[in-house]
Design a protein around this motif. Structure first.
Motif, short mmCIF file in Angstrom:
data_model
loop_
_atom_site.label_atom_id
_atom_site.label_comp_id
_atom_site.label_asym_id
_atom_site.label_seq_id
_atom_site.Cartn_x
_atom_site.Cartn_y
_atom_site.Cartn_z
N ALA A 1 -73.26 -28.09 -47.70
CA ALA A 1 -73.97 -29.13 -47.11
C ALA A 1 -73.22 -30.34 -47.14
N ILE A 2 -72.54 -30.72 -48.01
CA ILE A 2 -71.74 -32.05 -47.90
C ILE A 2 -70.85 -31.99 -46.58
N VAL B 1 -59.41 -20.00 -57.30
CA VAL B 1 -59.19 -20.50 -58.55
C VAL B 1 -60.22 -20.11 -59.49
N LEU B 2 -61.59 -20.46 -59.32
CA LEU B 2 -62.45 -20.12 -60.09
C LEU B 2 -62.54 -18.62 -60.43
N ASN B 3 -62.52 -17.78 -59.12
CA ASN B 3 -62.22 -16.39 -59.58
C ASN B 3 -61.29 -15.89 -60.47
N ALA B 4 -60.28 -16.58 -60.45
CA ALA B 4 -58.98 -16.33 -61.12
C ALA B 4 -59.50 -16.56 -62.73
N ALA B 5 -60.09 -17.75 -62.81
CA ALA B 5 -60.84 -18.07 -64.30
C ALA B 5 -61.93 -17.03 -64.73
N ASP B 6 -62.65 -16.53 -64.09
CA ASP B 6 -63.57 -15.50 -64.34
C ASP B 6 -62.93 -14.39 -64.78
N LEU B 7 -61.95 -13.70 -63.72
CA LEU B 7 -61.20 -12.64 -64.09
C LEU B 7 -60.69 -12.74 -65.66
N ASN B 8 -60.01 -13.95 -65.85
CA ASN B 8 -59.59 -14.01 -67.26
C ASN B 8 -60.59 -14.07 -68.36
N PHE C 1 -68.32 -11.61 -70.48
CA PHE C 1 -69.13 -11.13 -69.15
C PHE C 1 -70.08 -11.94 -68.94
N PHE C 2 -70.88 -12.18 -70.05
CA PHE C 2 -71.84 -13.14 -69.60
C PHE C 2 -71.56 -14.48 -69.31
N PHE C 3 -70.51 -15.01 -69.86
CA PHE C 3 -70.01 -16.20 -69.53
C PHE C 3 -69.51 -16.26 -68.03
N THR C 4 -68.96 -15.13 -67.59
CA THR C 4 -68.20 -15.02 -66.33
C THR C 4 -69.45 -14.79 -65.53
N LEU C 5 -70.66 -14.27 -65.62
CA LEU C 5 -71.79 -14.37 -64.67
C LEU C 5 -72.34 -15.66 -64.63
N PHE C 6 -72.44 -16.46 -65.80
CA PHE C 6 -72.94 -17.65 -65.57
C PHE C 6 -72.06 -18.85 -64.67
N SER C 7 -70.78 -18.42 -64.92
CA SER C 7 -69.85 -19.26 -64.15
C SER C 7 -69.79 -18.81 -62.86
N ILE C 8 -70.27 -17.64 -62.37
CA ILE C 8 -70.33 -17.01 -61.03
C ILE C 8 -71.44 -17.96 -60.17
N GLY C 9 -72.72 -17.86 -61.23
CA GLY C 9 -73.73 -18.61 -60.79
C GLY C 9 -73.54 -20.29 -60.48
N VAL C 10 -72.70 -20.86 -61.20
CA VAL C 10 -72.53 -22.14 -61.13
C VAL C 10 -71.81 -22.41 -59.99
N SER C 11 -70.61 -21.55 -59.79
CA SER C 11 -69.85 -21.54 -58.47
C SER C 11 -70.53 -21.47 -57.10
N ALA C 12 -71.62 -20.42 -57.22
CA ALA C 12 -72.66 -20.30 -56.07
C ALA C 12 -73.42 -21.63 -55.68
N ALA C 13 -73.85 -22.16 -56.90
CA ALA C 13 -74.65 -23.55 -56.72
C ALA C 13 -73.40 -24.29 -55.83
N GLU C 14 -72.02 -24.53 -56.57
CA GLU C 14 -71.28 -25.58 -56.08
C GLU C 14 -70.97 -25.26 -54.70
N THR C 15 -70.84 -24.07 -54.28
CA THR C 15 -70.60 -23.64 -52.89
C THR C 15 -71.73 -24.19 -51.95
N ASN D 1 -58.30 -28.16 -43.62
CA ASN D 1 -59.72 -27.75 -43.35
C ASN D 1 -60.55 -28.07 -44.45
N LEU D 2 -61.66 -28.40 -44.65
CA LEU D 2 -62.63 -28.66 -45.72
C LEU D 2 -62.99 -27.28 -46.19
N ILE D 3 -63.74 -26.31 -45.26
CA ILE D 3 -63.95 -25.06 -45.53
C ILE D 3 -62.78 -24.19 -46.22
N ALA D 4 -61.45 -24.47 -45.80
CA ALA D 4 -60.40 -23.48 -46.12
C ALA D 4 -59.98 -24.16 -47.82
N MET D 5 -60.38 -25.37 -47.84
CA MET D 5 -60.20 -25.96 -49.29
C MET D 5 -61.12 -25.52 -50.18
#
Length: 102
Positions: free
Chosen positions: A80-81, A38-45, A61-75, A27-31
């Motif tokens: 949409a796709i 996986v991205l949350n694991a990287a942010d935690l690291n 911490f700032f890099f983590t916040l930036f990564s969370i923002g990029v993840s939200a845009a990616e999601t 399922n695309l949503i589950a994927m």
């Protein structure tokens, strides 16, 4: 204070659950949710290594916040796709998207 190895085990567990979910789901949503794990694991690291290697700085911490923002845009783009694929092919299963090659 929580030991570093406990946090790293948690991060590794999140990473492997995400990889397992991505490989086994059709399922695309589950994927997409698995990729987010996986991205949350990287942010935690990022946060763990910043906290224990450079306790007075906030770079990780700032890099983590930036990564969370990029993840939200990616999601948002991925959803949409997925909606567009569902409207065209009436399915969200990965096996049936081979029709897009035509």
């Amino acid at each position: 204070m929580i030991p570093v190895w406990c946090l790293l085990v948690l991060s590794a567990l999140l990473f492997f659950i995400g990889v397992f979910g991505f490989v086994t789901r059709r399922n695309l949503i589950a994927m997409l949710i698995s990729v987010e794990l996986v991205l949350n694991a990287a942010d935690l690291n990022f946060a763990i290594f910043n906290r224990f290697l450079y306790p007075g700085q906030l770079d990780g911490f700032f890099f983590t916040l930036f990564s969370i923002g990029v993840s939200a845009a990616e999601t948002a783009v991925a959803i949409a796709i997925i909606i567009n694929v569902y409207e065209n092919f009436f399915t969200d299963k990965v096996e049936n998207i081979n029709n897009m090659k035509l």
